[in-house]
Scaffold this active site. Sequence first.
Site, PDB file in Angstrom:
ATOM      1  N   ARG A  32      58.775 -19.025 -36.169  1.00 20.84           N
ATOM      2  CA  ARG A  32      57.959 -20.158 -36.609  1.00 20.84           C
ATOM      3  C   ARG A  32      58.853 -21.143 -37.595  1.00 20.84           C
ATOM      4  NH1 ARG A  32      54.507 -16.398 -35.220  1.00 20.84           N
ATOM      5  NH2 ARG A  32      55.129 -15.330 -36.828  1.00 20.84           N
ATOM      6  N   HIS A  38      65.565 -13.472 -27.772  1.00 22.17           N
ATOM      7  CA  HIS A  38      64.621 -14.187 -27.325  1.00 22.17           C
ATOM      8  C   HIS A  38      64.817 -15.770 -28.218  1.00 22.17           C
ATOM      9  CE1 HIS A  38      61.375 -16.744 -25.534  1.00 22.17           C
ATOM     10  NE2 HIS A  38      61.096 -15.806 -24.674  1.00 22.17           N
ATOM     11  N   TYR A  51      60.465 -20.412 -30.399  1.00 26.92           N
ATOM     12  CA  TYR A  51      59.839 -21.460 -29.404  1.00 26.92           C
ATOM     13  C   TYR A  51      59.845 -23.056 -29.703  1.00 26.92           C
ATOM     14  CZ  TYR A  51      57.606 -17.032 -27.946  1.00 26.92           C
ATOM     15  OH  TYR A  51      57.342 -15.893 -27.271  1.00 26.92           O
ATOM     16  N   HIS A  78      63.634 -20.862 -22.762  1.00 22.41           N
ATOM     17  CA  HIS A  78      62.799 -21.377 -21.886  1.00 22.41           C
ATOM     18  C   HIS A  78      63.466 -22.899 -21.755  1.00 22.41           C
ATOM     19  CE1 HIS A  78      59.310 -19.089 -23.579  1.00 22.41           C
ATOM     20  NE2 HIS A  78      60.184 -18.277 -23.132  1.00 22.41           N
ATOM     21  N   GLU A 112      64.483 -18.343 -18.178  1.00 25.06           N
ATOM     22  CA  GLU A 112      63.430 -17.815 -17.916  1.00 25.06           C
ATOM     23  C   GLU A 112      62.448 -18.769 -16.991  1.00 25.06           C
ATOM     24  OE1 GLU A 112      61.059 -16.095 -21.158  1.00 25.06           O
ATOM     25  OE2 GLU A 112      59.299 -15.346 -19.966  1.00 25.06           O
ATOM     26  N   ASP A 172      59.656 -13.161 -15.427  1.00 23.09           N
ATOM     27  CA  ASP A 172      58.523 -12.658 -16.068  1.00 23.09           C
ATOM     28  C   ASP A 172      57.633 -12.303 -15.068  1.00 23.09           C
ATOM     29  OD1 ASP A 172      55.956 -12.769 -17.346  1.00 23.09           O
ATOM     30  OD2 ASP A 172      57.156 -13.245 -19.497  1.00 23.09           O
ATOM     31  N   HIS A 221      54.482 -14.565 -15.537  1.00 25.17           N
ATOM     32  CA  HIS A 221      54.686 -16.176 -15.123  1.00 25.17           C
ATOM     33  C   HIS A 221      54.835 -16.184 -13.571  1.00 25.17           C
ATOM     34  CE1 HIS A 221      56.576 -16.424 -19.576  1.00 25.17           C
ATOM     35  NE2 HIS A 221      55.357 -15.992 -19.507  1.00 25.17           N
ATOM     36  N   HIS A 240      60.950  -9.389 -17.767  1.00 30.29           N
ATOM     37  CA  HIS A 240      59.725  -9.409 -18.774  1.00 30.29           C
ATOM     38  C   HIS A 240      58.479  -8.692 -17.970  1.00 30.29           C
ATOM     39  CE1 HIS A 240      61.235 -12.714 -21.751  1.00 30.29           C
ATOM     40  NE2 HIS A 240      61.656 -11.693 -21.793  1.00 30.29           N
ATOM     41  N   ASP A 284      49.565 -18.966 -18.853  1.00 29.30           N
ATOM     42  CA  ASP A 284      50.386 -17.897 -19.285  1.00 29.30           C
ATOM     43  C   ASP A 284      49.808 -17.117 -20.404  1.00 29.30           C
ATOM     44  OD1 ASP A 284      52.416 -16.722 -20.510  1.00 29.30           O
ATOM     45  OD2 ASP A 284      53.883 -18.184 -21.153  1.00 29.30           O
ATOM     46  N   HIS A 319      49.450 -13.267 -21.350  1.00 30.11           N
ATOM     47  CA  HIS A 319      49.524 -11.919 -21.333  1.00 30.11           C
ATOM     48  C   HIS A 319      48.553 -10.875 -21.406  1.00 30.11           C
ATOM     49  CE1 HIS A 319      54.300 -12.855 -21.919  1.00 30.11           C
ATOM     50  NE2 HIS A 319      53.765 -13.684 -20.929  1.00 30.11           N
ATOM     51  N   GLU A 321      56.250  -7.323 -23.191  1.00 34.60           N
ATOM     52  CA  GLU A 321      55.869  -8.533 -24.212  1.00 34.60           C
ATOM     53  C   GLU A 321      54.311  -8.779 -24.219  1.00 34.60           C
ATOM     54  OE1 GLU A 321      57.911 -11.819 -22.072  1.00 34.60           O
ATOM     55  OE2 GLU A 321      59.075 -12.013 -23.865  1.00 34.60           O
TER      56      GLU A 321
HETATM   57 ZN   LIG Z   1      60.028 -16.222 -23.011  1.00 34.58          ZN
END
Ligand SMILES: [Zn+2]
Length: 292
Positions: free
Chosen positions: A36, A66, A69, A106, A141, A175, A178, A212, A225, A227, A257
């Site tokens: 973050r 990974h 974000y 991503h 991904e 994934d 996804h 993933h 999306d 999970h 994940e």
């Molecule tokens: Zn990802």
Amino acid sequence: MLIGAHVSTAGGLLNAVQRGTEKGCEAIQIFNQSPRAWKPTAYTEEDFAAFKEAMADSKIQSVVIHMIYLINPAGSDRTLRRKSLASLTHAMRVGDAIDAAGVVIHPGALKGGEREPAKKRSAQMIADALSDSERCPALLENTAGNEALLGRDFAELGDLIDLAGGGARLGLCIDTCHLHASGYDVRSKAGVEALVDEMAADVGVNRLSYLHVNDSRDACGSNRDRHANIGEGEIGKGGFRAFLSEPRLQGTPAVLETPGPDGQGSDRAEVSLARRLWREGLRSRKQGASRK
Ligand SMILES: [Zn+2]
């Protein structure tokens, strides 16, 4: 197939090996810094050496990073692009230092812009991060199929890889949540075979580097999306038996994940459930073959 989970590096890189071991992982995924904040974690050579030594002494045989974000490789804002590239390059260099199997990326968000220029910007940033690092692969991904994000199908992922130069360090991370959300059938042997055929044609099976493994809270084609824990979502246990036993996926490490039983991430029981479903899938294929 090496099976494991995403684990936290809170308190230091070394703790990820400890957490992975507690969960019974053979492969782990980590963030190279707090997901973050832009500020990179300043690891030392000693941190890297200690991490690699702990990995060598553990049952964990593969680590993948990974990206955080905040990074948007497709963005057009100059300041954000500068920060994104610096952060992505840092992740790749940490990957170099710990012998990671790659950095999962991503490809990015359109933010209201046009698709083709966004693809070029995304590929350019990935190419720049590759040229400013030594060895670590960049693993693109797939998304849940939302129109506003890049990477919605294998054709687009293949385009991005070509635009980024098509070099040997460009790979793919797929994934299951996804794939399911974007409309691929991951629940039947025939469906998985068809999607791997499509991946082979558009990208090349040799580029597939990581899986993933996540169940999905939403229906096939929902483009959402969210999970779910393995076996508790729309893919279900039977779906994972079919997916994980696909012959062309067998050399690829897989990490969970999922939210986990208490929202704190996948636990040991879930990692072992995924491993059991993989083995059951293999066994059922063998029995099917011997009955023919
Ligand atoms: Zn990802």
